[in-house]
Design a protein around this motif. Structure first.
Motif, short mmCIF file in Angstrom:
data_model
loop_
_atom_site.label_atom_id
_atom_site.label_comp_id
_atom_site.label_asym_id
_atom_site.label_seq_id
_atom_site.Cartn_x
_atom_site.Cartn_y
_atom_site.Cartn_z
N TYR A 1 -2.94 -11.16 22.48
CA TYR A 1 -1.76 -11.97 22.18
C TYR A 1 -0.48 -11.24 22.59
O TYR A 1 0.38 -11.78 23.28
N ARG A 2 -0.37 -9.97 22.20
CA ARG A 2 0.81 -9.18 22.54
C ARG A 2 0.94 -8.99 24.06
O ARG A 2 2.03 -9.07 24.62
N GLN A 3 -0.19 -8.75 24.71
CA GLN A 3 -0.18 -8.54 26.15
C GLN A 3 0.27 -9.80 26.90
O GLN A 3 1.08 -9.73 27.83
N ILE A 4 -0.25 -10.95 26.50
CA ILE A 4 0.14 -12.21 27.14
C ILE A 4 1.62 -12.50 26.91
O ILE A 4 2.33 -12.89 27.84
N LEU A 5 2.09 -12.31 25.69
CA LEU A 5 3.51 -12.57 25.41
C LEU A 5 4.42 -11.62 26.20
O LEU A 5 5.46 -12.03 26.71
N LYS A 6 4.02 -10.37 26.29
CA LYS A 6 4.82 -9.40 27.04
C LYS A 6 4.94 -9.81 28.50
O LYS A 6 6.03 -9.77 29.09
N LEU A 7 3.84 -10.25 29.10
CA LEU A 7 3.86 -10.70 30.50
C LEU A 7 4.66 -11.98 30.65
O LEU A 7 5.41 -12.15 31.61
N ALA A 8 4.51 -12.89 29.70
CA ALA A 8 5.22 -14.18 29.78
C ALA A 8 6.72 -13.98 29.72
O ALA A 8 7.48 -14.72 30.35
N LYS A 9 7.17 -12.97 28.99
CA LYS A 9 8.61 -12.72 28.86
C LYS A 9 9.25 -12.26 30.16
O LYS A 9 10.44 -12.44 30.36
N VAL A 10 8.46 -11.66 31.06
CA VAL A 10 9.00 -11.22 32.34
C VAL A 10 8.47 -12.07 33.50
O VAL A 10 8.78 -11.79 34.66
N PHE A 11 7.70 -13.10 33.20
CA PHE A 11 7.16 -13.98 34.23
C PHE A 11 8.28 -14.76 34.90
O PHE A 11 9.12 -15.36 34.23
N PRO A 12 8.34 -14.74 36.24
CA PRO A 12 9.44 -15.41 36.93
C PRO A 12 9.27 -16.94 36.95
O PRO A 12 8.63 -17.49 37.84
N SER A 13 9.80 -17.59 35.95
CA SER A 13 9.69 -19.04 35.85
C SER A 13 10.91 -19.62 35.17
O SER A 13 11.45 -19.02 34.24
N SER A 14 11.31 -20.81 35.60
CA SER A 14 12.42 -21.48 34.93
C SER A 14 11.96 -22.09 33.61
O SER A 14 12.78 -22.47 32.78
N ASN A 15 10.65 -22.17 33.40
CA ASN A 15 10.08 -22.71 32.17
C ASN A 15 9.57 -21.60 31.25
O ASN A 15 8.67 -21.83 30.45
N LYS A 16 10.13 -20.42 31.37
CA LYS A 16 9.64 -19.26 30.63
C LYS A 16 9.57 -19.51 29.13
O LYS A 16 8.57 -19.18 28.49
N GLU A 17 10.62 -20.09 28.55
CA GLU A 17 10.64 -20.31 27.10
C GLU A 17 9.54 -21.27 26.66
O GLU A 17 8.90 -21.06 25.64
N SER A 18 9.32 -22.32 27.42
CA SER A 18 8.26 -23.27 27.04
C SER A 18 6.88 -22.66 27.23
O SER A 18 5.95 -22.95 26.47
N ILE A 19 6.72 -21.78 28.22
CA ILE A 19 5.45 -21.08 28.41
C ILE A 19 5.17 -20.19 27.20
O ILE A 19 4.07 -20.18 26.66
N ILE A 20 6.17 -19.46 26.77
CA ILE A 20 6.02 -18.56 25.61
C ILE A 20 5.69 -19.37 24.36
O ILE A 20 4.79 -19.00 23.59
N GLU A 21 6.38 -20.47 24.15
CA GLU A 21 6.11 -21.31 22.98
C GLU A 21 4.70 -21.88 23.01
O GLU A 21 4.03 -21.96 21.98
N GLU A 22 4.24 -22.29 24.19
CA GLU A 22 2.89 -22.83 24.32
C GLU A 22 1.83 -21.77 24.03
O GLU A 22 0.83 -22.04 23.38
N ILE A 23 2.07 -20.56 24.48
CA ILE A 23 1.15 -19.46 24.19
C ILE A 23 1.07 -19.22 22.69
O ILE A 23 -0.02 -19.12 22.12
N LYS A 24 2.22 -19.15 22.05
CA LYS A 24 2.25 -18.92 20.60
C LYS A 24 1.54 -20.05 19.86
O LYS A 24 0.73 -19.80 18.96
N LEU A 25 1.84 -21.28 20.24
CA LEU A 25 1.23 -22.44 19.59
C LEU A 25 -0.29 -22.42 19.74
O LEU A 25 -1.02 -22.63 18.76
#
Length: 105
Positions: free
Chosen positions: A8-32
């Motif tokens: 979980y921590r590893q995926i969130l860490k990568l998602a936070k630096v993932f080059p995407s304009s939808n970064k926040e929604s990607i992070i929220e979807e991972i958490k959900l």
């Protein structure tokens, strides 16, 4: 199952630096998704849990390829992704997607 918090921590860490304009929604979807899945029963849902781990590890592999690009100073880089990393469940048709003949038109 002890790998779940680390995963979980590893995926969130990568998602936070993932080059995407939808970064926040990607992070929220991972958490959900992780919060939904934490109630899965390993005794009765082992196969489904294994599939979810597989998807998570493939996601880490693919996000890692993109996020490592930001550390490259050269102009030569490449990203190798699976042709279909998230295959449709068996029994789904092609969903109306055109075949090779339509793509050539």
């Amino acid at each position: 199952m002890s790998n779940v918090p680390r995963l979980y921590r590893q995926i969130l860490k990568l998602a936070k630096v993932f080059p995407s304009s939808n970064k926040e929604s990607i992070i929220e979807e991972i958490k959900l998704q992780f919060h939904r899945d934490k109630h899965m029963d390993p005794a009765t849902q082992a196969a489904e849990i294994a599939k979810r781990f597989d998807v998570a590890y493939r996601g880490i592999e693919q996000m890692s390829q993109y996020t490592s690009l930001r550390d490259t100073s050269g102009s030569e880089w490449s990203v190798q992704l699976e042709k279909n990393p998230m295959p449709r469940p068996e029994g789904d048709g092609d969903g109306g997607a055109g075949g090779d003949d339509e793509a050539k038109r």
